[in-house]
Design a protein around this motif. Structure first.
Motif, PDB file in Angstrom:
ATOM      1  N   ALA A  93       3.156   4.045   1.412  1.00  0.00           N
ATOM      2  CA  ALA A  93       3.635   4.855   0.286  1.00  0.00           C
ATOM      3  C   ALA A  93       2.982   4.355  -0.997  1.00  0.00           C
ATOM      4  N   LEU A  94       2.959   5.203  -2.008  1.00  0.00           N
ATOM      5  CA  LEU A  94       2.325   4.856  -3.283  1.00  0.00           C
ATOM      6  C   LEU A  94       3.349   4.164  -4.180  1.00  0.00           C
ATOM      7  N   THR A  95       3.489   2.848  -3.999  1.00  0.00           N
ATOM      8  CA  THR A  95       4.477   2.063  -4.726  1.00  0.00           C
ATOM      9  C   THR A  95       3.837   0.813  -5.308  1.00  0.00           C
ATOM     10  N   ALA A  96       4.639   0.075  -6.094  1.00  0.00           N
ATOM     11  CA  ALA A  96       4.121  -1.128  -6.745  1.00  0.00           C
ATOM     12  C   ALA A  96       5.268  -2.056  -7.104  1.00  0.00           C
ATOM     13  N   ALA A  97       4.896  -3.296  -7.436  1.00  0.00           N
ATOM     14  CA  ALA A  97       5.844  -4.298  -7.935  1.00  0.00           C
ATOM     15  C   ALA A  97       5.408  -4.719  -9.331  1.00  0.00           C
ATOM     16  N   HIS A  98       6.405  -4.895 -10.228  1.00  0.00           N
ATOM     17  CA  HIS A  98       6.140  -5.319 -11.596  1.00  0.00           C
ATOM     18  C   HIS A  98       7.215  -6.313 -12.007  1.00  0.00           C
ATOM     19  N   LYS A  99       6.871  -7.212 -12.916  1.00  0.00           N
ATOM     20  CA  LYS A  99       7.795  -8.287 -13.258  1.00  0.00           C
ATOM     21  C   LYS A  99       8.936  -7.855 -14.177  1.00  0.00           C
ATOM     22  N   THR A 100       8.684  -6.904 -15.086  1.00  0.00           N
ATOM     23  CA  THR A 100       9.699  -6.651 -16.128  1.00  0.00           C
ATOM     24  C   THR A 100      10.025  -5.184 -16.384  1.00  0.00           C
ATOM     25  N   LEU A 101       9.316  -4.237 -15.810  1.00  0.00           N
ATOM     26  CA  LEU A 101       9.630  -2.824 -16.055  1.00  0.00           C
ATOM     27  C   LEU A 101      10.912  -2.429 -15.318  1.00  0.00           C
ATOM     28  N   PRO A 102      11.599  -1.380 -15.787  1.00  0.00           N
ATOM     29  CA  PRO A 102      12.825  -0.943 -15.122  1.00  0.00           C
ATOM     30  C   PRO A 102      12.556  -0.542 -13.671  1.00  0.00           C
ATOM     31  N   THR A 110      -4.834   2.702 -13.538  1.00  0.00           N
ATOM     32  CA  THR A 110      -6.241   3.112 -13.528  1.00  0.00           C
ATOM     33  C   THR A 110      -7.112   1.927 -13.146  1.00  0.00           C
ATOM     34  N   ASN A 111      -7.963   2.115 -12.153  1.00  0.00           N
ATOM     35  CA  ASN A 111      -8.962   1.104 -11.803  1.00  0.00           C
ATOM     36  C   ASN A 111     -10.088   1.196 -12.820  1.00  0.00           C
ATOM     37  N   ARG A 112     -10.269   0.162 -13.615  1.00  0.00           N
ATOM     38  CA  ARG A 112     -11.244   0.223 -14.700  1.00  0.00           C
ATOM     39  C   ARG A 112     -12.683   0.181 -14.195  1.00  0.00           C
ATOM     40  N   ALA A 113     -12.872  -0.198 -12.939  1.00  0.00           N
ATOM     41  CA  ALA A 113     -14.228  -0.264 -12.401  1.00  0.00           C
ATOM     42  C   ALA A 113     -14.743   1.102 -11.953  1.00  0.00           C
ATOM     43  N   ASN A 114     -13.852   1.984 -11.486  1.00  0.00           N
ATOM     44  CA  ASN A 114     -14.325   3.259 -10.945  1.00  0.00           C
ATOM     45  C   ASN A 114     -13.613   4.483 -11.520  1.00  0.00           C
ATOM     46  N   GLY A 115     -12.624   4.293 -12.382  1.00  0.00           N
ATOM     47  CA  GLY A 115     -11.940   5.412 -13.012  1.00  0.00           C
ATOM     48  C   GLY A 115     -10.868   6.072 -12.168  1.00  0.00           C
ATOM     49  N   ARG A 116     -10.635   5.612 -10.960  1.00  0.00           N
ATOM     50  CA  ARG A 116      -9.583   6.214 -10.140  1.00  0.00           C
ATOM     51  C   ARG A 116      -8.221   5.953 -10.768  1.00  0.00           C
ATOM     52  N   ARG A 117      -7.345   6.949 -10.652  1.00  0.00           N
ATOM     53  CA  ARG A 117      -6.056   6.871 -11.337  1.00  0.00           C
ATOM     54  C   ARG A 117      -4.967   7.395 -10.419  1.00  0.00           C
ATOM     55  N   VAL A 118      -3.783   6.771 -10.477  1.00  0.00           N
ATOM     56  CA  VAL A 118      -2.693   7.149  -9.599  1.00  0.00           C
ATOM     57  C   VAL A 118      -1.366   6.845 -10.281  1.00  0.00           C
ATOM     58  N   ILE A 119      -0.353   7.672  -9.979  1.00  0.00           N
ATOM     59  CA  ILE A 119       1.014   7.394 -10.404  1.00  0.00           C
ATOM     60  C   ILE A 119       1.721   6.672  -9.274  1.00  0.00           C
ATOM     61  N   LEU A 120       2.388   5.558  -9.593  1.00  0.00           N
ATOM     62  CA  LEU A 120       3.058   4.753  -8.576  1.00  0.00           C
ATOM     63  C   LEU A 120       4.541   4.597  -8.898  1.00  0.00           C
ATOM     64  N   PRO A 163      11.901   9.503  -9.901  1.00  0.00           N
ATOM     65  CA  PRO A 163      12.844  10.393  -9.210  1.00  0.00           C
ATOM     66  C   PRO A 163      13.648   9.589  -8.186  1.00  0.00           C
ATOM     67  N   ARG A 164      14.637  10.234  -7.594  1.00  0.00           N
ATOM     68  CA  ARG A 164      15.495   9.524  -6.643  1.00  0.00           C
ATOM     69  C   ARG A 164      14.711   9.076  -5.410  1.00  0.00           C
ATOM     70  N   THR A 165      13.710   9.804  -5.027  1.00  0.00           N
ATOM     71  CA  THR A 165      12.826   9.376  -3.934  1.00  0.00           C
ATOM     72  C   THR A 165      11.387   9.696  -4.320  1.00  0.00           C
ATOM     73  N   GLY A 166      10.468   8.916  -3.769  1.00  0.00           N
ATOM     74  CA  GLY A 166       9.049   9.217  -3.956  1.00  0.00           C
ATOM     75  C   GLY A 166       8.578   9.019  -5.379  1.00  0.00           C
ATOM     76  N   GLY A 167       7.634   9.843  -5.762  1.00  0.00           N
ATOM     77  CA  GLY A 167       7.073   9.789  -7.108  1.00  0.00           C
ATOM     78  C   GLY A 167       5.611   9.407  -7.141  1.00  0.00           C
ATOM     79  N   GLY A 168       5.092   8.807  -6.041  1.00  0.00           N
ATOM     80  CA  GLY A 168       3.688   8.431  -6.017  1.00  0.00           C
ATOM     81  C   GLY A 168       2.784   9.649  -5.951  1.00  0.00           C
ATOM     82  N   THR A 169       1.775   9.683  -6.814  1.00  0.00           N
ATOM     83  CA  THR A 169       0.917  10.861  -6.910  1.00  0.00           C
ATOM     84  C   THR A 169      -0.537  10.472  -7.192  1.00  0.00           C
TER      85      THR A 169
END
Length: 273
Positions: A93-102, A110-120, A163-169
């Motif tokens: 699934a399109l998810t991630a871990a972060h230290k301080t965000l809600p 955004t991958n700064r090397a190739n410009g690819r972008r995704v919502i996680l 959203p309540r489920t999902g969100g990766g785009t």
């Protein structure tokens, strides 16, 4: 060289990644972030200050969060385990871990090397390694083109509540000229050891372990170019995790630094010559 015990791990199919994206549809999704009309409640327990290895972290709503730093990824060794929100980690699934965000929330990466972008969808805490700002699922790393190198520079921007489920785009992929005669990859029925006897070939040794299963788990963590090699030292079996090959020392050294950034500070360069 001894026979490799682990073959190349084949990346998950792009179609399965699209199935994991709950909003936005296919790979050519709109450049706009998804609109969340029914956001999931923030898990209150994840917003308390906490301490890891003597360092305090203070989660907070950060509507203007926009940061550049290193991203790493995690996969099979955590698959199915509960995240900080109580959701099960799904490496596809399109998810991630972060230290301080809600938690949960959405970020644009955004991958700064190739410009690819995704919502996680951010549903876990981490990574607790200096200089890294976000930990990606395997699918997110693949979407951004970071799967094989392990660590890369990204820009992370807070989008808002999840959203309540999902969100990766998937949002955008780098443009690339298609080869006139593409050659598809064909997995061999029996993985064979790459030839490293030539002086021009270089490898990175992440570590050597007495436990074969531990070595395989670490190779899985390091990605597609990692494998396990059965060697002997002082008459005892040893399982060496190697990554590569690379055609020159400069490329291999860059790979070694990426392996070090993933927590293997004793990583070594190995020449095939």
């Amino acid at each position: 060289m001894a026979r490799l015990l682990k073959g190349v791990v084949i990346a998950a199919a792009f179609s399965s990644l699209a199935a994991c994206a709950s909003l936005g549809g296919g790979r050519e999704a709109s450049l706009r972030p998804p609109v969340v009309t029914d956001p999931a409640p923030i898990v209150s327990g994840t917003m308390r200050p906490y301490q890891i290895r003597g360092r305090w972290y203070r989660p907070a709503e950060q509507p203007n969060y926009d940061e550049v730093g290193l991203a790493s990824w995690y996969g099979a060794q955590h698959n199915g385990r509960p995240t900080s929100t109580g959701e099960r980690f799904d490496m596809n699934a399109l998810t991630a871990a972060h230290k301080t965000l809600p938690l949960p929330s959405l970020v644009e990466v955004t991958n700064r090397a190739n410009g690819r972008r995704v919502i996680l969808r951010v549903n876990d805490r981490g990574p607790f390694v200096d200089s890294r700002i976000i930990d990606l699922s395997r699918a997110a790393a693949e979407e951004l083109g970071l799967l094989s190198q392990g660590v890369g520079e990204v820009r992370v921007r807070y989008v808002g509540r999840a959203p309540r489920t999902g969100g990766g785009t998937p949002m955008r992929r780098a443009e690339a000229a298609a080869p006139s005669r593409p050659t598809p990859y064909v997995q061999p029925a029996t993985p064979t050891a790459p030839v490293i006897s030539e002086a021009s070939a270089y490898w990175v040794q992440a570590g050597a372990f007495s436990d074969r299963r531990a070595a395989i788990r670490i190779a899985d963590r390091l990605g597609d170019q990692a494998s396990v090699q059965d060697i002997r030292r002082d008459g005892q079996p040893l399982f060496r995790v190697i990554v590569g090959p690379w055609p020159d020392a400069n490329a291999a050294e860059q790979a070694r630094q990426a392996v070090i950034a993933r927590g293997f500070g004793d990583a070594l360069l190995i020449s095939g010559g």
